[in-house]
Every structure is written in structure tokens, then in C-alpha cells.
Design an enzyme around this catalytic site. Structure first.
Site, PDB file in Angstrom:
ATOM      1  N   THR A 130       0.819  -1.214   0.000  1.00  0.00           N
ATOM      2  CA  THR A 130       0.000   0.000   0.000  1.00  0.00           C
ATOM      3  C   THR A 130       0.855   1.268   0.000  1.00  0.00           C
ATOM      4  O   THR A 130       1.885   1.348   0.678  1.00  0.00           O
ATOM      5  CB  THR A 130      -0.925   0.005   1.226  1.00  0.00           C
ATOM      6  OG1 THR A 130      -1.752  -1.154   1.189  1.00  0.00           O
ATOM      7  CG2 THR A 130      -1.805   1.243   1.244  1.00  0.00           C
ATOM      8  N   THR A 162       1.848  -2.708   8.615  1.00  0.00           N
ATOM      9  CA  THR A 162       1.929  -3.346   9.928  1.00  0.00           C
ATOM     10  C   THR A 162       3.324  -3.922  10.126  1.00  0.00           C
ATOM     11  O   THR A 162       3.882  -4.552   9.220  1.00  0.00           O
ATOM     12  CB  THR A 162       0.874  -4.463  10.044  1.00  0.00           C
ATOM     13  OG1 THR A 162      -0.415  -3.911   9.783  1.00  0.00           O
ATOM     14  CG2 THR A 162       0.886  -5.073  11.435  1.00  0.00           C
ATOM     15  N   GLU A 244      -4.749 -14.459   3.144  1.00  0.00           N
ATOM     16  CA  GLU A 244      -4.822 -13.266   3.990  1.00  0.00           C
ATOM     17  C   GLU A 244      -6.271 -12.959   4.372  1.00  0.00           C
ATOM     18  O   GLU A 244      -6.579 -12.674   5.535  1.00  0.00           O
ATOM     19  CB  GLU A 244      -4.222 -12.065   3.256  1.00  0.00           C
ATOM     20  CG  GLU A 244      -4.270 -10.775   4.065  1.00  0.00           C
ATOM     21  CD  GLU A 244      -3.773  -9.568   3.295  1.00  0.00           C
ATOM     22  OE1 GLU A 244      -3.935  -8.440   3.820  1.00  0.00           O
ATOM     23  OE2 GLU A 244      -3.236  -9.730   2.195  1.00  0.00           O
ATOM     24  N   GLN A 338     -22.868  -1.902  23.880  1.00  0.00           N
ATOM     25  CA  GLN A 338     -24.167  -1.375  24.301  1.00  0.00           C
ATOM     26  C   GLN A 338     -24.692  -2.128  25.520  1.00  0.00           C
ATOM     27  O   GLN A 338     -25.231  -1.526  26.453  1.00  0.00           O
ATOM     28  CB  GLN A 338     -25.165  -1.487  23.144  1.00  0.00           C
ATOM     29  CG  GLN A 338     -26.532  -0.887  23.420  1.00  0.00           C
ATOM     30  CD  GLN A 338     -26.513   0.628  23.437  1.00  0.00           C
ATOM     31  OE1 GLN A 338     -25.599   1.247  22.890  1.00  0.00           O
ATOM     32  NE2 GLN A 338     -27.510   1.233  24.081  1.00  0.00           N
ATOM     33  N   HIS A 340     -22.969  -3.510  27.785  1.00  0.00           N
ATOM     34  CA  HIS A 340     -22.179  -3.106  28.948  1.00  0.00           C
ATOM     35  C   HIS A 340     -22.563  -1.721  29.463  1.00  0.00           C
ATOM     36  O   HIS A 340     -22.131  -1.320  30.551  1.00  0.00           O
ATOM     37  CB  HIS A 340     -20.684  -3.122  28.602  1.00  0.00           C
ATOM     38  CG  HIS A 340     -20.065  -4.486  28.633  1.00  0.00           C
ATOM     39  ND1 HIS A 340     -20.260  -5.420  27.640  1.00  0.00           N
ATOM     40  CD2 HIS A 340     -19.267  -5.082  29.552  1.00  0.00           C
ATOM     41  CE1 HIS A 340     -19.589  -6.522  27.923  1.00  0.00           C
ATOM     42  NE2 HIS A 340     -18.983  -6.348  29.088  1.00  0.00           N
ATOM     43  N   GLY A 341     -23.346  -0.988  28.674  1.00  0.00           N
ATOM     44  CA  GLY A 341     -23.765   0.341  29.102  1.00  0.00           C
ATOM     45  C   GLY A 341     -22.595   1.305  29.204  1.00  0.00           C
ATOM     46  O   GLY A 341     -21.632   1.224  28.448  1.00  0.00           O
ATOM     47  N   GLY A 342     -22.669   2.227  30.155  1.00  0.00           N
ATOM     48  CA  GLY A 342     -21.620   3.226  30.324  1.00  0.00           C
ATOM     49  C   GLY A 342     -20.256   2.606  30.578  1.00  0.00           C
ATOM     50  O   GLY A 342     -19.232   3.149  30.160  1.00  0.00           O
ATOM     51  N   GLU A 369     -16.237  -2.792  -0.174  1.00  0.00           N
ATOM     52  CA  GLU A 369     -16.619  -2.404  -1.531  1.00  0.00           C
ATOM     53  C   GLU A 369     -15.893  -3.249  -2.575  1.00  0.00           C
ATOM     54  O   GLU A 369     -16.495  -3.677  -3.575  1.00  0.00           O
ATOM     55  CB  GLU A 369     -16.321  -0.922  -1.748  1.00  0.00           C
ATOM     56  CG  GLU A 369     -17.203   0.020  -0.939  1.00  0.00           C
ATOM     57  CD  GLU A 369     -16.833   0.103   0.531  1.00  0.00           C
ATOM     58  OE1 GLU A 369     -17.661   0.584   1.336  1.00  0.00           O
ATOM     59  OE2 GLU A 369     -15.711  -0.314   0.905  1.00  0.00           O
TER      60      GLU A 369
END
Length: 381
Positions: A130, A162, A244, A338, A340-342, A369
């Protein structure tokens, strides 16, 4: 939820138990610290090597274990238990994208100089494809290698690599004709040295992995470091894409499994309105849906894995597995947060990190895509 056994044998399941034990002893306890450090120690590689985990699919001749892709698949799944996507990514880049091209296309000399020490954890590898102006459009790379006496001089830049800071060698895609393109790209094994510089990048997730932009300024690379055929590097790129992407699907399945287990346990123990969260229909049904998602992703991925190991060309199945699992993993992590909440939004909870780490899946290794474009062609759409 018990994992599907096929296509794994008792030998593979024994490896799973051994790898899981090592990971939970040696890696998982350090995950939080490594995330904060934005680095995991290079010493992790020789530790993995001592357990035989850097060469599971490689021949014993090169220090490997003489196994196959199924053995590697077990490790990829279990690495999710480190609790650090970055640590798993750094290890995975070394064993699943940097060293396979050397194994498949390298000369005996190259295997001795790079694959053997990589399996031993003495040298760390990275794959450099890349660029700032060339991501999914691999043929558009501009890093060039000009022929000189005894080799090439490389100039250009790679990014989002990486292991890009720590790597001792970079398997690098370069233009070896003025026009480049599908029949003008070659691969060179570039050693860290004069003219090679790395700049660390800071990311939303995967904090423990070093990701970098690598600059090559008049770097001489000897002709003995040409990997594969001159001007036929595009074949090398395509050769490892299937594994990969399959490895990414396997990693997502492993991460989804452990996230579901931890969230279900949290829901059983956490009380609200006088009873456990799991006693509330909304949470119970959500966990049931998430369990179904994990199972579906595992089935699709294992089907692609069976076909891959059997020697088929499962382009459609691997592409579907990659497309399905990466988005499903991100959505599952968001749902777990979500529940787990806060608390789930706090750094000290594993799920905050898992949600960030999962976001790269639909981008890396071929975006959603691109996966849909590939499927569109296969399905004659």
C-alpha cells in the site's frame, strides 16, 4: 456455544488447547499495558517461536512444524484471546502476509536468509504494498526500482504497513518498468538499513501494533533479493490474497466468540431492576441474535477454509467470508458495548478496545466495496 469441530482433527484441537494456554499465560495479561504503550515487545516473537507457533505451516527443513493451513487457522483464531487486536495483528502480519511469499516464491538462499530466522523469531517481517496514492488499486503503485549494476536502487513510499517500524525486512512491491501495471511490478526483499526510514502512524484501534509509513531513498537492493519473477509481482500479490482474507475471517470469528462469551457472562452477573440483565427479554434476545451471528460467520468461514485446504480455488467463498465476518464482527462488538452500558465506554473495559479494533476489518485486506465488486464479477452481475 461450542465451536464446530470440522474441519479440525483431534490433533488440531490439541494444538488449540496448547496455544490458548500459552496466549492466556504470556500475552493476555499484558494486553492493557501494551495498548497503552502502543507497542508490544519484540521478545514476543522468540517466545512464540519457542512454542513452534511462528512456523506451524512451514516445513521442518526451515525450522517449521511441518503442519498445514489448518494448524495456522487454529492459531489465528486463538490469537483473538490476547485481548489486543494490535498484538494479534503484528504477529499475524509476520506469519500470514510477510513470510508466505518467501516460502512460496523465494530461492533457497532467500529462505535461509529470511524465512529460517523469521520462523525462529530472530527477524521480523513486513509486507510493503500500500502507498499513499495506491490502496485497493495495487497496479497503481509508484515506488520504483531502477536497474543498476548488481541490483536495483529503490525510491518511493509505502504506508499503513503493519510491523513497519520494527521489521528487519520488508517484502516490497516496486515498479520495474516505466509503465508499471500488472506486468511491470516486481517484489524485492528490502532489508532495514541506509535509506530506509519509518514514521509511526497513530490509529483508532490496534494500538499495540506498530503501523508505519516507510520511505525508501536511494536504497540499493542486490539482485539476489528479487523475489519471484521480474515484472510478474502481481501474481505474487494475488497468490496470498486468499489466505490473507481467510485469516482475517478466522480472526474475526475468534474475536466474536470470545466477545460473546464475555458479554454473556457480564449479562448474567450484572443486575438491573432486581434481576440479571440476561433475565430481561431485550438483552436475552440480543444475545441470542449475536450467538446466531457468531455461528453463521463460523460456518461460512469454515466452509471456505475446507475448500481452501482441499486445493480448490474458493474465490467466491473466501470473499463472502471476508465480507460477512468483518462487518458482522464490528456490529457484534458495538452491540456488546451497548450491553455493557456506560462501563463499555470506559478504557478499563475490554469491550471499548474491541469495538475500536474491529472497525478496521471492513477496510483492511480488501475493503467491503472491493469484496462486493469481486462477487459481482463472479456472479456475472
Amino acid at each position: 456455544m461450542s465451536p464446530l469441530t470440522p474441519p479440525f482433527s483431534d490433533e488440531h484441537e490439541e494444538l488449540r488447547r496448547s496455544a490458548r494456554g500459552f496466549i492466556e499465560r504470556e500475552l493476555t495479561p499484558h494486553a492493557q499495558q501494551w495498548e497503552e504503550d502502543r507497542w508490544f515487545p519484540d521478545e514476543v516473537f522468540p517466545k512464540l517461536a519457542a512454542q513452534g507457533l511462528l512456523g506451524l505451516k512451514y516445513p521442518e527443513l526451515y525450522g517449521g512444524q511441518g503442519g498445514d493451513y489448518l494448524h495456522e487457522a487454529v492459531l489465528v483464531e486463538e490469537l483473538a484471546r490476547t485481548g489486543s487486536g494490535g498484538t494479534a495483528a503484528g504477529i499475524g502480519a509476520h506469519i500470514n502476509i510477510a513470510t508466505p511469499p518467501i516460502w512460496k516464491f523465494g530461492t533457497e538462499d532467500q529462505k535461509q536468509r529470511y524465512l529460517v530466522p523469521a520462523i525462529a523469531g530472530e527477524k521480523i517481517g513486513a509486507l510493503g504494498i500500500t502507498e499513499p496514492g495506491a490502496g485497493s488499486d495495487v497496479a497503481a503503485i509508484t515506488t520504483r526500482a531502477e536497474r543498476v549494476d548488481g541490483g536495483w536502487v529503490v525510491n518511493g513510499e509505502k504506508t499503513y504497513i503493519t510491523n513497519g517500524v520494527r521489521a528487519h525486512f520488508i517484502v516490497t512491491a516496486v515498479k520495474t518498468t516505466p509503465e508499471g501495471g500488472h506486468h511491470g511490478i516486481s517484489f524485492l526483499i528490502v532489508e532495514r538499513g541506509e535509506g530506509v526510514s519509518s514514521s509511526a502512524l497513530h490509529k483508532l484501534g490496534w494500538h499495540a501494533s506498530d503501523t508505519a509509513t516507510i520511505a525508501f531513498e536511494d536504497v540499493f537492493v542486490g539482485e539476489e533479493n528479487l523475489l519471484g519473477e521480474l515484472n510478474e509481482g502481481f501474481k505474487l500479490i494475488m497468490a496470498n490474497f486468499q489466505w490473507e482474507r481467510l485469516a482475517m475471517a478466522l480472526g474475526a470469528v475468534g474475536a466474536m466468540q470470545i466477545a460473546w462469551e464475555r458479554t454473556a457472562e457480564f449479562a448474567r452477573e450484572r443486575s438491573a431492576f432486581g434481576k440479571p440483565l440476561s433475565g430481561h427479554q431485550a438483552i436475552r434476545h440480543k444475545l441470542a441474535d449475536l450467538a446466531t451471528s457468531v455461528y453463521t460467520c463460523r460456518c461460512v468461514t469454515y466452509d471456505a477454509l475446507r475448500r481452501f485446504v482441499a486445493g480448490e480455488d474458493p474465490l467466491k467463498e473466501v470473499t463472502m467470508a471476508k465480507l460477512l465476518t468483518q462487518r458482522a464482527s464490528f456490529e457484534l462488538m458495538d452491540a456488546c458495548l451497548q450491553i455493557h452500558g456506560g462501563a463499555g465506554y470506559m478504557r478499563e473495559y475490554w469491550v471499548e478496545r474491541a469495538a475500536r479494533d474491529a472497525r478496521l476489518g471492513p477496510i483492511g485486506g480488501g475493503s467491503d466495496e472491493i469484496m462486493r465488486e469481486i462477487l459481482g464479477r463472479i456472479l456475472s452481475l
